[in-house]
Design a protein around this motif. Structure first.
Motif, PDB file in Angstrom:
ATOM      1  N   ASP A  54      28.111 -39.432 104.370  1.00  0.00           N
ATOM      2  CA  ASP A  54      28.375 -40.838 104.074  1.00  0.00           C
ATOM      3  C   ASP A  54      28.148 -41.692 105.317  1.00  0.00           C
ATOM      4  OD1 ASP A  54      29.158 -43.088 102.659  1.00  0.00           O
ATOM      5  OD2 ASP A  54      31.300 -42.753 102.979  1.00  0.00           O
ATOM      6  N   PHE A  55      28.560 -41.184 106.477  1.00  0.00           N
ATOM      7  CA  PHE A  55      28.365 -41.906 107.741  1.00  0.00           C
ATOM      8  C   PHE A  55      26.872 -42.132 108.007  1.00  0.00           C
ATOM      9  CE2 PHE A  55      27.227 -41.580 112.242  1.00  0.00           C
ATOM     10  CZ  PHE A  55      27.944 -42.632 112.792  1.00  0.00           C
ATOM     11  N   TYR A  56      26.081 -41.065 107.935  1.00  0.00           N
ATOM     12  CA  TYR A  56      24.652 -41.195 108.238  1.00  0.00           C
ATOM     13  C   TYR A  56      23.929 -42.040 107.184  1.00  0.00           C
ATOM     14  CZ  TYR A  56      24.959 -37.850 112.060  1.00  0.00           C
ATOM     15  OH  TYR A  56      25.276 -37.223 113.240  1.00  0.00           O
ATOM     16  N   THR A  57      24.349 -41.927 105.932  1.00  0.00           N
ATOM     17  CA  THR A  57      23.741 -42.744 104.879  1.00  0.00           C
ATOM     18  C   THR A  57      24.005 -44.226 105.129  1.00  0.00           C
ATOM     19  OG1 THR A  57      24.062 -40.966 103.245  1.00  0.00           O
ATOM     20  CG2 THR A  57      23.650 -43.173 102.387  1.00  0.00           C
ATOM     21  N   THR A  58      25.265 -44.545 105.431  1.00  0.00           N
ATOM     22  CA  THR A  58      25.646 -45.938 105.688  1.00  0.00           C
ATOM     23  C   THR A  58      24.932 -46.500 106.910  1.00  0.00           C
ATOM     24  OG1 THR A  58      27.831 -45.526 104.712  1.00  0.00           O
ATOM     25  CG2 THR A  58      27.602 -47.481 106.106  1.00  0.00           C
ATOM     26  N   ALA A  62      16.631 -48.613  96.985  1.00  0.00           N
ATOM     27  CA  ALA A  62      15.956 -49.862  97.361  1.00  0.00           C
ATOM     28  C   ALA A  62      15.829 -49.983  98.873  1.00  0.00           C
ATOM     29  CB  ALA A  62      16.723 -51.058  96.815  1.00  0.00           C
ATOM     30  N   GLN A  63      16.587 -49.135  99.612  1.00  0.00           N
ATOM     31  CA  GLN A  63      16.601 -49.241 101.075  1.00  0.00           C
ATOM     32  C   GLN A  63      16.200 -47.951 101.784  1.00  0.00           C
ATOM     33  OE1 GLN A  63      20.683 -50.423 100.317  1.00  0.00           O
ATOM     34  NE2 GLN A  63      20.427 -52.187 101.666  1.00  0.00           N
ATOM     35  N   LEU A  64      16.322 -46.824 101.110  1.00  0.00           N
ATOM     36  CA  LEU A  64      15.982 -45.540 101.712  1.00  0.00           C
ATOM     37  C   LEU A  64      14.853 -44.868 100.931  1.00  0.00           C
ATOM     38  CD1 LEU A  64      19.583 -44.119 102.349  1.00  0.00           C
ATOM     39  CD2 LEU A  64      18.112 -45.349 103.967  1.00  0.00           C
ATOM     40  N   SER A  65      14.012 -44.147 101.644  1.00  0.00           N
ATOM     41  CA  SER A  65      12.901 -43.445 101.004  1.00  0.00           C
ATOM     42  C   SER A  65      13.346 -42.064 100.528  1.00  0.00           C
ATOM     43  CB  SER A  65      11.740 -43.301 101.989  1.00  0.00           C
ATOM     44  OG  SER A  65      12.096 -42.387 103.024  1.00  0.00           O
ATOM     45  N   LEU A 103      23.508 -45.795 124.087  1.00  0.00           N
ATOM     46  CA  LEU A 103      24.705 -46.614 123.897  1.00  0.00           C
ATOM     47  C   LEU A 103      24.920 -46.915 122.419  1.00  0.00           C
ATOM     48  CD1 LEU A 103      24.656 -49.269 126.783  1.00  0.00           C
ATOM     49  CD2 LEU A 103      26.209 -47.339 126.504  1.00  0.00           C
ATOM     50  N   GLY A 104      23.814 -47.220 121.710  1.00  0.00           N
ATOM     51  CA  GLY A 104      23.931 -47.429 120.263  1.00  0.00           C
ATOM     52  C   GLY A 104      23.569 -48.839 119.833  1.00  0.00           C
ATOM     53  N   SER A 105      24.149 -49.251 118.711  1.00  0.00           N
ATOM     54  CA  SER A 105      23.733 -50.467 118.021  1.00  0.00           C
ATOM     55  C   SER A 105      24.027 -51.741 118.805  1.00  0.00           C
ATOM     56  CB  SER A 105      24.442 -50.567 116.666  1.00  0.00           C
ATOM     57  OG  SER A 105      24.223 -49.411 115.902  1.00  0.00           O
ATOM     58  N   GLY A 106      23.015 -52.591 118.949  1.00  0.00           N
ATOM     59  CA  GLY A 106      23.222 -53.970 119.367  1.00  0.00           C
ATOM     60  C   GLY A 106      23.436 -54.254 120.834  1.00  0.00           C
ATOM     61  N   PHE A 107      23.223 -53.279 121.735  1.00  0.00           N
ATOM     62  CA  PHE A 107      23.484 -53.505 123.155  1.00  0.00           C
ATOM     63  C   PHE A 107      22.312 -54.208 123.840  1.00  0.00           C
ATOM     64  CE2 PHE A 107      26.810 -50.395 122.503  1.00  0.00           C
ATOM     65  CZ  PHE A 107      27.792 -50.788 123.389  1.00  0.00           C
ATOM     66  N   ARG A 127      18.677 -49.746 109.354  1.00  0.00           N
ATOM     67  CA  ARG A 127      17.282 -49.599 108.917  1.00  0.00           C
ATOM     68  C   ARG A 127      16.562 -48.502 109.701  1.00  0.00           C
ATOM     69  NH1 ARG A 127      18.380 -55.079 108.937  1.00  0.00           N
ATOM     70  NH2 ARG A 127      18.133 -56.153 106.939  1.00  0.00           N
ATOM     71  N   TRP A 128      17.207 -47.337 109.785  1.00  0.00           N
ATOM     72  CA  TRP A 128      16.617 -46.212 110.512  1.00  0.00           C
ATOM     73  C   TRP A 128      15.394 -45.669 109.793  1.00  0.00           C
ATOM     74  CZ3 TRP A 128      21.650 -42.926 111.512  1.00  0.00           C
ATOM     75  CH2 TRP A 128      22.389 -43.536 112.550  1.00  0.00           C
ATOM     76  N   SER A 129      14.389 -45.309 110.548  1.00  0.00           N
ATOM     77  CA  SER A 129      13.269 -44.546 110.000  1.00  0.00           C
ATOM     78  C   SER A 129      13.747 -43.116 109.782  1.00  0.00           C
ATOM     79  CB  SER A 129      12.095 -44.555 110.972  1.00  0.00           C
ATOM     80  OG  SER A 129      12.449 -43.854 112.164  1.00  0.00           O
ATOM     81  N   THR A 130      12.959 -42.308 109.076  1.00  0.00           N
ATOM     82  CA  THR A 130      13.359 -40.906 108.872  1.00  0.00           C
ATOM     83  C   THR A 130      13.401 -40.162 110.201  1.00  0.00           C
ATOM     84  OG1 THR A 130      11.035 -40.386 108.375  1.00  0.00           O
ATOM     85  CG2 THR A 130      12.499 -40.742 106.506  1.00  0.00           C
ATOM     86  N   ARG A 131      12.513 -40.538 111.110  1.00  0.00           N
ATOM     87  CA  ARG A 131      12.495 -39.902 112.435  1.00  0.00           C
ATOM     88  C   ARG A 131      13.779 -40.211 113.190  1.00  0.00           C
ATOM     89  NH1 ARG A 131       7.964 -40.851 117.243  1.00  0.00           N
ATOM     90  NH2 ARG A 131       9.018 -39.580 118.817  1.00  0.00           N
ATOM     91  N   THR A 132      14.202 -41.483 113.169  1.00  0.00           N
ATOM     92  CA  THR A 132      15.440 -41.879 113.846  1.00  0.00           C
ATOM     93  C   THR A 132      16.648 -41.183 113.221  1.00  0.00           C
ATOM     94  OG1 THR A 132      14.511 -44.041 114.399  1.00  0.00           O
ATOM     95  CG2 THR A 132      16.904 -43.836 114.462  1.00  0.00           C
ATOM     96  N   LEU A 133      16.686 -41.134 111.898  1.00  0.00           N
ATOM     97  CA  LEU A 133      17.780 -40.452 111.202  1.00  0.00           C
ATOM     98  C   LEU A 133      17.862 -38.998 111.628  1.00  0.00           C
ATOM     99  CD1 LEU A 133      19.979 -40.174 109.019  1.00  0.00           C
ATOM    100  CD2 LEU A 133      18.154 -39.871 107.331  1.00  0.00           C
TER     101      LEU A 133
END
Length: 318
Positions: free
Chosen positions: A94-98, A74-77, A186-190, A104-110
């Motif tokens: 598991d880390f990358y999936t989570t 429902a969240q990943l393609s 830096l990563g998430s939320g900065f 909400r990473w795109s496939t390119r970002t992943l």
């Protein structure tokens, strides 16, 4: 449509694995899948190439629990699952999936995050496997990040394109020129707040190199840039900054501030003896020259193994 397509591919992978291959692989499996591909293509058209069918088999092998697939689809393609299925280490996958779901990473970002060995550079990678699994489960349950999932070591700053010789001001200037890329690293939320944040203590002026706010952690983040290896005096300097921020800048609904000391190198035992491997001050190296990702990954795997070995010894002693 994506949900149904993903579930279809999972069932096809399951059926090929169990009823066609019977668990067999290698040359025999490829021959059988090749014949099956031709048969399916003749009957249903495009989309049933040998490569696609093998990806479906791999998908089933890696994500064998249908209930998990139903939730994730429902969240990943399907393209997300193809990339994730290529990761052999379950904990790393598991880390990358989570993270892909939470961010909400795109496939390119992943793909880019995996290529930049994000997991190995994240602080959580140095924890015991059970602790990593528990923290990822907590993130999935609560949606709340902890600092081990956000902080990295080393930080890759090759995009700044600095010469071999540069001053601290040059490093700071380069970061501000390319602040968007620096925030991504830096990563998430900065969110950027200030450069050379002036603080006054007993009529003495001090300056925090860079000040950020992290929405995920709900914390101010002070960054101190160093053009030298880590020294114990850097700790007391950062402690002073954090105490001032906590007294004068932190809002009621925010957590205590966090400090990041970016230096050219560090020694892990010194970090541990100073208690900086746990707490509100994170010491990390930064790299300004492009390093081979293979070399970096080998170095990080060695660092992670050593960290976990020290943890095991500590647990045995206690």
């Amino acid at each position: 449509m994506n949900n149904e397509l993903t579930l279809l591919y999972w069932h096809v992978g399951q059926r090929i694995n169990q009823e066609v291959l019977g668990g067999q692989r290698a040359d025999y499996g490829k021959q059988v899948v090749s014949k099956l591909s031709k048969s399916l293509t003749a009957e249903y058209g495009r989309g049933w190439s040998q490569r696609n069918l093998l990806q479906m088999v791999k998908f089933y092998d890696v994500f064998a629990d249908l209930s998990i697939v139903q939730t994730l689809s429902a969240q990943l393609s399907w393209s997300h699952f193809v990339i994730l299925s290529s990761i052999d280490e379950p904990l790393k996958r598991d880390f990358y999936t989570t993270m892909a779901v939470q961010e909400r990473w795109s496939t390119r970002t992943l793909d880019e995050r995996i290529g930049a060995v994000m997991f190995e550079r994240t602080a959580i990678a140095k924890k015991p496997d059970a602790a990593i699994s528990a923290e990822l489960a907590e993130l999935r349950s609560s949606g709340e990040f902890n600092q081990a999932l956000v902080l990295k070591d080393p930080y890759m700053l090759d995009f700044l394109e600095l010469n071999d010789r540069y001053l601290e001001k040059d490093l700071e200037d380069a970061i501000l020129r390319d602040i968007e890329q620096f925030l991504l690293e830096l990563g998430s939320g900065f969110t950027f707040i200030a450069r050379q944040k002036r603080i006054q203590i007993d009529n003495d002026d001090f300056y925090i190199d860079l000040l950020f706010y992290n929405r995920k952690l709900k914390r101010l983040v002070a960054i101190d840039l160093k053009l030298e290896k880590f020294k114990h005096s850097h700790k007391s300097q950062m402690e002073l900054y954090l105490s001032w921020l906590n007294k004068y800048e932190v809002e009621e609904d925010e957590n205590p501030p966090l400090g990041i000391i970016l230096c050219t190198s560090k020694k892990q035992e010194q970090i541990e003896l100073l208690g900086l491997d746990k707490g509100d001050i994170h010491v990390a190296e930064y790299l300004t020259n492009l390093v081979s990702m293979e070399q970096l990954e080998q170095r990080l795997h060695h660092s992670i193994a050593k960290a976990k070995q020290r943890l095991d010894l500590h647990h045995k002693d206690t």
